[in-house]
Design a protein around this motif. Structure first.
Motif, PDB file in Angstrom:
ATOM      1  N   TYR A 156      95.477  38.227  45.051  1.00 31.76           N
ATOM      2  CA  TYR A 156      96.651  39.015  45.377  1.00 31.76           C
ATOM      3  C   TYR A 156      96.494  40.365  44.686  1.00 31.76           C
ATOM      4  CZ  TYR A 156      98.985  34.754  46.999  1.00 31.76           C
ATOM      5  OH  TYR A 156      99.325  33.608  47.680  1.00 31.76           O
ATOM      6  N   ARG A 157      97.277  41.330  45.128  1.00 32.03           N
ATOM      7  CA  ARG A 157      97.268  42.609  44.438  1.00 32.03           C
ATOM      8  C   ARG A 157      98.662  43.192  44.407  1.00 32.03           C
ATOM      9  NH1 ARG A 157      93.817  46.218  48.869  1.00 32.03           N
ATOM     10  NH2 ARG A 157      95.453  46.359  50.479  1.00 32.03           N
ATOM     11  N   GLN A 158      98.881  44.024  43.408  1.00 29.84           N
ATOM     12  CA  GLN A 158     100.169  44.688  43.262  1.00 29.84           C
ATOM     13  C   GLN A 158      99.936  46.127  42.848  1.00 29.84           C
ATOM     14  OE1 GLN A 158     102.975  42.750  40.638  1.00 29.84           O
ATOM     15  NE2 GLN A 158     104.685  43.762  41.649  1.00 29.84           N
ATOM     16  N   ALA A 159     100.348  47.042  43.708  1.00 30.19           N
ATOM     17  CA  ALA A 159     100.272  48.467  43.419  1.00 30.19           C
ATOM     18  C   ALA A 159     101.575  48.913  42.773  1.00 30.19           C
ATOM     19  CB  ALA A 159     100.009  49.240  44.706  1.00 30.19           C
ATOM     20  N   PRO A 160     101.563  50.009  42.036  1.00 23.45           N
ATOM     21  CA  PRO A 160     102.788  50.490  41.384  1.00 23.45           C
ATOM     22  C   PRO A 160     103.920  50.685  42.388  1.00 23.45           C
ATOM     23  CG  PRO A 160     100.892  51.677  40.548  1.00 23.45           C
ATOM     24  CD  PRO A 160     100.395  50.847  41.689  1.00 23.45           C
ATOM     25  N   GLY A 161     105.057  50.115  42.069  1.00 21.42           N
ATOM     26  CA  GLY A 161     106.231  50.267  42.920  1.00 21.42           C
ATOM     27  C   GLY A 161     106.235  49.407  44.166  1.00 21.42           C
ATOM     28  N   LYS A 162     105.247  48.529  44.292  1.00 24.62           N
ATOM     29  CA  LYS A 162     105.169  47.675  45.482  1.00 24.62           C
ATOM     30  C   LYS A 162     105.181  46.199  45.075  1.00 24.62           C
ATOM     31  CE  LYS A 162     102.722  50.909  48.495  1.00 24.62           C
ATOM     32  NZ  LYS A 162     101.582  51.078  49.434  1.00 24.62           N
ATOM     33  N   GLN A 163     105.476  45.362  46.056  1.00 26.46           N
ATOM     34  CA  GLN A 163     105.469  43.929  45.804  1.00 26.46           C
ATOM     35  C   GLN A 163     104.041  43.395  45.804  1.00 26.46           C
ATOM     36  OE1 GLN A 163     108.061  42.092  48.731  1.00 26.46           O
ATOM     37  NE2 GLN A 163     109.818  42.292  47.381  1.00 26.46           N
ATOM     38  N   ARG A 164     103.869  42.279  45.120  1.00 27.61           N
ATOM     39  CA  ARG A 164     102.569  41.619  45.127  1.00 27.61           C
ATOM     40  C   ARG A 164     102.299  41.097  46.539  1.00 27.61           C
ATOM     41  NH1 ARG A 164     101.073  37.554  40.273  1.00 27.61           N
ATOM     42  NH2 ARG A 164     101.853  39.427  39.199  1.00 27.61           N
ATOM     43  N   GLU A 165     101.073  41.291  47.005  1.00 32.88           N
ATOM     44  CA  GLU A 165     100.718  40.868  48.355  1.00 32.88           C
ATOM     45  C   GLU A 165      99.423  40.079  48.352  1.00 32.88           C
ATOM     46  OE1 GLU A 165      99.924  44.180  50.942  1.00 32.88           O
ATOM     47  OE2 GLU A 165      98.362  45.006  49.655  1.00 32.88           O
ATOM     48  N   LEU A 166      99.309  39.178  49.307  1.00 32.58           N
ATOM     49  CA  LEU A 166      98.092  38.405  49.468  1.00 32.58           C
ATOM     50  C   LEU A 166      96.991  39.300  50.027  1.00 32.58           C
ATOM     51  CD1 LEU A 166      96.561  35.653  49.567  1.00 32.58           C
ATOM     52  CD2 LEU A 166      97.395  35.446  51.920  1.00 32.58           C
ATOM     53  N   VAL A 167      95.832  39.235  49.400  1.00 29.24           N
ATOM     54  CA  VAL A 167      94.663  39.962  49.884  1.00 29.24           C
ATOM     55  C   VAL A 167      93.766  39.024  50.680  1.00 29.24           C
ATOM     56  CG1 VAL A 167      92.597  41.253  49.232  1.00 29.24           C
ATOM     57  CG2 VAL A 167      94.730  41.560  47.940  1.00 29.24           C
TER      58      VAL A 167
END
Length: 120
Positions: free
Chosen positions: A37-48
């Motif tokens: 998973y990844r999480q960018a600043p200001g965004k929700q964690r998402e499945l990669v």
């Protein structure tokens, strides 16, 4: 207890490649699905990307054709090969594993996260 330890993050130029690794250790009976998973600043964690114990894979549309997930069941390790990286891939990447412990309980475990920065 089960621990997931990630490695391989860093700074890379656009178009470059990185390979992430995540090794699971501890009271493991079996590992079912593993994923990144990844999480960018200001965004929700998402499945990669995710991979089952039978090696079926699933990818986010944004990484299809560029990222490849794989696993080594003997080493309890999952990998993410990332090619043709873009600035929008910049995020903290987290490893996830659904583990059945030796006490035959099943839990989701997370790694501590590794930073991937794509920038010129």
């Amino acid at each position: 207890q089960v621990q997931l330890v990630e490695s391989g993050g860093g700074l890379v130029q656009p178009g470059g490649s990185l390979r992430l690794s995540c090794a699971a250790s501890g009271s493991i009976f079996s590992i079912n699905a593993m994923g990144w998973y990844r999480q960018a600043p200001g965004k929700q964690r998402e499945l990669v990307a995710a991979i089952t114990s039978g090696d079926s894979t699933n990818y986010a549309d944004s990484v299809k054709g560029r990222f490849t997930i794989s696993r080594d069941n003997h080493k309890n390790t999952v990998y993410l090969q990332m090619n043709s990286l873009k600035p929008e891939d910049t995020a903290v990447y987290y490893c996830n594993a659904r583990v059945t412990t030796r006490s035959l309980n099943t839990f989701d475990y997370w790694g501590q996260g590794t930073q991937v920065t794509v920038s010129s």
